[in-house]
Design an enzyme around this catalytic site. Sequence first.
Site, PDB file in Angstrom:
ATOM      1  N   HIS A   2       7.429 -26.788  -1.129  1.00  0.00           N
ATOM      2  CA  HIS A   2       6.712 -27.870  -1.807  1.00  0.00           C
ATOM      3  C   HIS A   2       5.521 -27.337  -2.598  1.00  0.00           C
ATOM      4  CE1 HIS A   2       9.060 -30.969   0.337  1.00  0.00           C
ATOM      5  NE2 HIS A   2       9.218 -29.955   1.163  1.00  0.00           N
ATOM      6  N   LYS A  50     -14.214   0.328  -3.818  1.00  0.00           N
ATOM      7  CA  LYS A  50     -15.300   0.719  -2.910  1.00  0.00           C
ATOM      8  C   LYS A  50     -16.419   1.425  -3.669  1.00  0.00           C
ATOM      9  CE  LYS A  50     -12.378   1.521   1.118  1.00  0.00           C
ATOM     10  NZ  LYS A  50     -11.816   2.543   1.990  1.00  0.00           N
ATOM     11  N   GLU A  70       0.824  -1.214   0.000  1.00  0.00           N
ATOM     12  CA  GLU A  70       0.000   0.000   0.000  1.00  0.00           C
ATOM     13  C   GLU A  70       0.852   1.256   0.000  1.00  0.00           C
ATOM     14  OE1 GLU A  70      -4.292  -0.789   1.856  1.00  0.00           O
ATOM     15  OE2 GLU A  70      -3.163   0.608   3.078  1.00  0.00           O
TER      16      GLU A  70
HETATM   17  O1  PA5 Z   1      -3.208   1.551   5.884  1.00  0.00           O
HETATM   18  C1  PA5 Z   1      -4.339   2.006   5.799  1.00  0.00           C
HETATM   19  O2  PA5 Z   1      -4.575   3.191   6.008  1.00  0.00           O
HETATM   20  C2  PA5 Z   1      -5.506   1.108   5.444  1.00  0.00           C
HETATM   21  O3  PA5 Z   1      -5.131  -0.168   5.139  1.00  0.00           O
HETATM   22  C3  PA5 Z   1      -6.495   1.063   6.602  1.00  0.00           C
HETATM   23  O4  PA5 Z   1      -5.836   0.576   7.727  1.00  0.00           O
HETATM   24  C4  PA5 Z   1      -7.698   0.199   6.280  1.00  0.00           C
HETATM   25  O5  PA5 Z   1      -8.282   0.577   5.077  1.00  0.00           O
HETATM   26  C5  PA5 Z   1      -8.743   0.316   7.400  1.00  0.00           C
HETATM   27  O6  PA5 Z   1      -9.137   1.623   7.554  1.00  0.00           O
HETATM   28  P1  PA5 Z   1      -9.900   2.126   8.838  1.00  0.00           P
HETATM   29  O7  PA5 Z   1      -9.031   1.914  10.018  1.00  0.00           O
HETATM   30  O8  PA5 Z   1     -10.166   3.571   8.581  1.00  0.00           O
HETATM   31  O9  PA5 Z   1     -11.179   1.317   8.948  1.00  0.00           O
END
Ligand code: PA5
Length: 449
Positions: free
Chosen positions: A312, A426, A291
């Site tokens: 494996h 989303k 990310e």
């Molecule tokens: O790293 C990030 O910001 C995302 O992966 C969030 O942790 C994830 O989308 C969850 O978001 P939230 O804590 O707002 O529900």
Amino acid sequence: MISLQVHTHKTADFVTESEINAFQPEITKQFEALKKKTGKGNDFLGWLNLPSAISQDEIQKIENLAKKISDIAEILVVIGIGGSYLGSKAVIDAMSNHFSPLQSKTERRAPLVVFAGQNICADYHADLFEMLAKKEYAVAVISKSGTTTEPALAFRLLKQDLEKRYGKKGASQRIVAVTDSSKGALRELANTEGYETFSIPDDVGGRFSVLTAVGLLPIAVAGFDIGKLIEGARNMQIFSASKPSIDENPVARYAAVRNALYQKGKVIEILAAYHPRLQYVGEWWKQLYGESEGKGGKGIFPASVNLTSDLHSMGQMIQDGMRNIFETVITVQKTKKQIIVPKDEANLDKLNFLAGKSFTEINQMAQKGTLIAHVEGNVPNILIEIPEISELTIGEMIYFFEKACAVSGYILDVNPFDQPGVEAYKTNMYALLGKAGFESLAEEIYRKL
Ligand code: PA5
């Protein structure tokens, strides 16, 4: 002092020391950018000082609540997705008995921590409810934004179940919310219902939040020493801040070498570990790097394997497939327990040559053998060595990977702290589910399906 070491001698056939050292000016610049907060996404650098900034009072407050939860519940359901669950899951799995779900609370000396809202699978959540039906449980709902669909749906169900069982007031005493300090639907709900809350600092993004209450609360409930975890992270914070030298600073070295390999066409990094308890460290690491770096057509693709199991399954591909990968192997010097191979008189399996040897030694030899085989198969290997798996070493490793990720992202010239690409699925999902305001997008998607 820190105990984590980075060894890069097994990348020498692929990148020369001078090619690695050529990154030194860039590394120095990006360490400065982090320190002076002049780089991209600089309003999300709160994680940099978390280990030294957290007070004993805050740690105590988390531990007190963990004790309270432990007194009333045999299970804690942690609701969260992405950065709101992967860090705690990684640390809890790394520290727990492998069969902890089958142990009693007394054997575990702590409630069992399970997770919800990290997917929208009906079977998963129905099974969860069946399992909880006869158990005393509490809920930690964790969402920085407070609006993420998956955890919000799971929380809707669990909140109603708790209210049915214990009434509104009783339920509210079994719910903790970890969210933004002032905004978002979850904060609003927590205020209205009077839940115990912890705030996620504004300047700490989800995947960098394991050392806040996001990770610390579930880890403390599971019975692990969050003070030691923070201490390990603090040791790495102090050590890595001292000098950005590629020769002396493990963060600088890892960031430089992986970028040098990337420039040579090694576009996939596989995190490998020889201990099943580290499987979710791999999952956490994949989110952190995936990310943070995967933007603008750039980024090293993060994958992970659990060895020797995956030798494996994925072993063939690593040994002999497309040569665009490198491995980063977490090596652990000492296991918590020992098992010795017994002698067998009949020796039908022809394994008596291993009698008297420990599983740890055999696992280490498998690791060395694999290292040589993979390097000879043109897969460079970076080794991340820790003496043992403990709260202290895991704390070091968390901070190490976080800082190296930020520096690497800056070298790639991306903002490591945003995730604009996550929104695409989303909006399509909302449109398909008939959310108001998404009608024309829905028509467009239906045409494409
Ligand atoms: O790293 C990030 O910001 C995302 O992966 C969030 O942790 C994830 O989308 C969850 O978001 P939230 O804590 O707002 O529900």
